[in-house]
Design an enzyme around this catalytic site. Sequence first.
Site, PDB file in Angstrom:
ATOM      1  N   ASP A  84       3.729 -67.896  66.449  1.00  0.00           N
ATOM      2  CA  ASP A  84       3.569 -69.268  65.974  1.00  0.00           C
ATOM      3  C   ASP A  84       4.898 -70.018  65.906  1.00  0.00           C
ATOM      4  OD1 ASP A  84       4.555 -67.823  63.849  1.00  0.00           O
ATOM      5  OD2 ASP A  84       3.294 -68.771  62.340  1.00  0.00           O
ATOM      6  N   GLU A  85       5.987 -69.388  66.294  1.00  0.00           N
ATOM      7  CA  GLU A  85       7.308 -70.032  66.363  1.00  0.00           C
ATOM      8  C   GLU A  85       7.541 -70.516  67.795  1.00  0.00           C
ATOM      9  OE1 GLU A  85       9.737 -70.099  63.848  1.00  0.00           O
ATOM     10  OE2 GLU A  85       8.479 -69.079  62.381  1.00  0.00           O
TER      11      GLU A  85
END
Length: 105
Positions: A84-85
């Site tokens: 999710d980064e």
Amino acid sequence: MEFCDECGSMMQTEDGVWICTQCGFEQARDAEQEAEMVTTQAQEESEIIESGGGTSGLPTTSADCPSCDNDEAYWYMQQIRAADESETRFFVCTECEHKWREDDH
């Protein structure tokens, strides 16, 4: 590899039929369908084609090399943190091949 139509578990072959390892469902083997399956052995034997010249296949951009002051670098993106980064952009100098990350400066 075949999966059970009844419970979705992986099936094994035995005496010309597929047998579910969980519920016992049996299904006749289909030689044509099995011929189209890709096995792990076939994947290992597939030919690997490499481009000739290290980083020369990468796109280039204007970037100041912190090592030799060259103003052009190859770049690529790589996921090095959690999914999710955002990805991290890496640069490789076209002259001295020094490698740095976008956030190193």
